[in-house]
Write a protein that holds these residues in place. Structure first.
Motif, PDB file in Angstrom:
ATOM      1  N   LEU A   5       5.589  62.202  19.517  1.00  0.00           N
ATOM      2  CA  LEU A   5       5.302  63.557  19.304  1.00  0.00           C
ATOM      3  C   LEU A   5       4.416  64.688  20.181  1.00  0.00           C
ATOM      4  N   VAL A  63       2.482  68.058  21.128  1.00  0.00           N
ATOM      5  CA  VAL A  63       2.494  69.253  20.835  1.00  0.00           C
ATOM      6  C   VAL A  63       1.445  69.544  21.868  1.00  0.00           C
ATOM      7  N   LYS A  68      10.216  64.661  20.000  1.00  0.00           N
ATOM      8  CA  LYS A  68       9.844  65.373  18.862  1.00  0.00           C
ATOM      9  C   LYS A  68       8.355  66.449  19.901  1.00  0.00           C
ATOM     10  N   ALA A  96       6.206  70.401  18.699  1.00  0.00           N
ATOM     11  CA  ALA A  96       5.759  71.324  18.508  1.00  0.00           C
ATOM     12  C   ALA A  96       5.161  72.172  18.945  1.00  0.00           C
ATOM     13  N   LEU A 130       9.659  72.647  17.209  1.00  0.00           N
ATOM     14  CA  LEU A 130       9.559  73.119  16.410  1.00  0.00           C
ATOM     15  C   LEU A 130       8.137  73.726  16.966  1.00  0.00           C
ATOM     16  N   THR A 135       7.174  79.588   8.849  1.00  0.00           N
ATOM     17  CA  THR A 135       6.445  78.621   9.139  1.00  0.00           C
ATOM     18  C   THR A 135       5.950  77.663   7.814  1.00  0.00           C
ATOM     19  N   ARG A 146       0.218  68.596  15.233  1.00  0.00           N
ATOM     20  CA  ARG A 146       0.757  68.010  14.222  1.00  0.00           C
ATOM     21  C   ARG A 146       1.142  67.495  13.119  1.00  0.00           C
ATOM     22  N   TYR A 179       3.838  70.290  12.202  1.00  0.00           N
ATOM     23  CA  TYR A 179       5.119  69.557  12.678  1.00  0.00           C
ATOM     24  C   TYR A 179       5.871  68.638  11.396  1.00  0.00           C
ATOM     25  N   TYR A 180       5.220  67.730  10.635  1.00  0.00           N
ATOM     26  CA  TYR A 180       5.622  66.821   9.759  1.00  0.00           C
ATOM     27  C   TYR A 180       6.135  67.556   8.614  1.00  0.00           C
ATOM     28  N   ARG A 214       9.598  68.651   9.197  1.00  0.00           N
ATOM     29  CA  ARG A 214      10.420  68.334   9.731  1.00  0.00           C
ATOM     30  C   ARG A 214      10.313  67.349   8.972  1.00  0.00           C
TER      31      ARG A 214
END
Length: 255
Positions: free
Chosen positions: A2, A4, A59, A61, A86, A92, A247, A250-251, A254
């Motif tokens: 990921l 970011v 991934k 963000a 994202l 959000t 982080r 994001y999770y 998603r």
């Protein structure tokens, strides 16, 4: 992996997360004129230098307070990392409720910091972000973003002082030995470093007085280390708070 990305007015901070481990973090200058391919070229060179294979990034963000660059980074993420980013914005999920007159006007970075602080400490917090601007963001014990304060950052204050005066030079923002400066540079350093320490202490004290109970005070941002060394008002210094918040969010969205 990921990736970011925190796009600020002066600096773009990036972090690569391998699971819950921050495997690498880097910073590049914010340049409005750079095109997506130019930033991509920079990242594809810097990531391997920090031990990250760009091909492992799947991934992304993004948190941005610079609208012209938001689209540029979204484009490069799709083109070079083949990932749909994202981008933190209205709608959000962040884990914090925004109790502001107009929730849409709150900067994405402030919300991300608030979410990260509440997740980490599970109590009322005041997040002091010492960057281009100095922001004071308050989170209640129940996880509500209830507002704060915004002041010019120490860096732009020093630049404005130099730009608007004929005789004052550019200075390095570092701690002077004494409050009574024996040269122009030392006097300016005293005013900037000790003056901004006083500003932070005063605003935090006023915010604490308006809360029902004492809140934890967390410092983050590029100048956090400089000012945290001058005061005992901070309970924690978290330089990667925004990256952690990205982080987390994001999770959350998603999953």
């Amino acid at each position: 992996m990921l990736l970011v990305i925190d796009i600020g007015n002066t600096t773009i901070s990036l972090g690569a997360y391998d699971g819950d481990r921050l495997a690498a973090s880097l910073r590049v200058a914010t340049v409005l004129q750079k095109l997506p391919d130019e930033y991509a070229s920079l990242l594809l060179h810097l990531l391997p230098l920090n031990g990250i294979d760009p091909k492992s990034v799947d991934k992304v963000a993004i948190c941005s307070v610079v609208p012209p660059l938001t689209g540029a980074f979204e484009e490069l993420c799709r083109k070079y990392f083949h990932a749909e980013p994202l981008t933190i914005g209205a709608g959000t999920r962040t884990g914090v409720k925004i109790r502001m007159d107009n929730p849409r006007e709150v900067g994405a970075d402030r919300i991300v910091n608030a979410a990260a602080a509440f997740q980490l400490y599970k109590t009322a917090c005041i997040v002091v972000d010492l960057g281009t601007g100095t922001t004071f963001d308050t989170v209640s014990a129940s996880g509500e973003f209830i507002g704060g304060a915004i002041a010019p950052g120490i860096g732009i204050a020093a630049e404005a002082l130099t730009a608007r005066t004929s005789m004052l030079p550019r200075i390095e923002l570092q701690r002077p030995e004494r409050a009574i400066g024996t040269s122009t540079v030392k006097a300016m350093q005293s005013g900037m470093v000790f003056g901004y320490t006083g500003l932070v202490e005063s605003i935090v004290s006023r915010i604490q007085a308006e809360l029902p109970s004492k809140a934890l005070v967390i410092a983050t941002g590029g100048y956090a280390g400089l000012l945290a060394a001058e005061t005992g008002i901070f309970d924690a210094v978290a330089p990667d708070l925004t990256l952690y918040g990205l982080r987390l969010i994001y999770y959350m969205n998603r999953a």
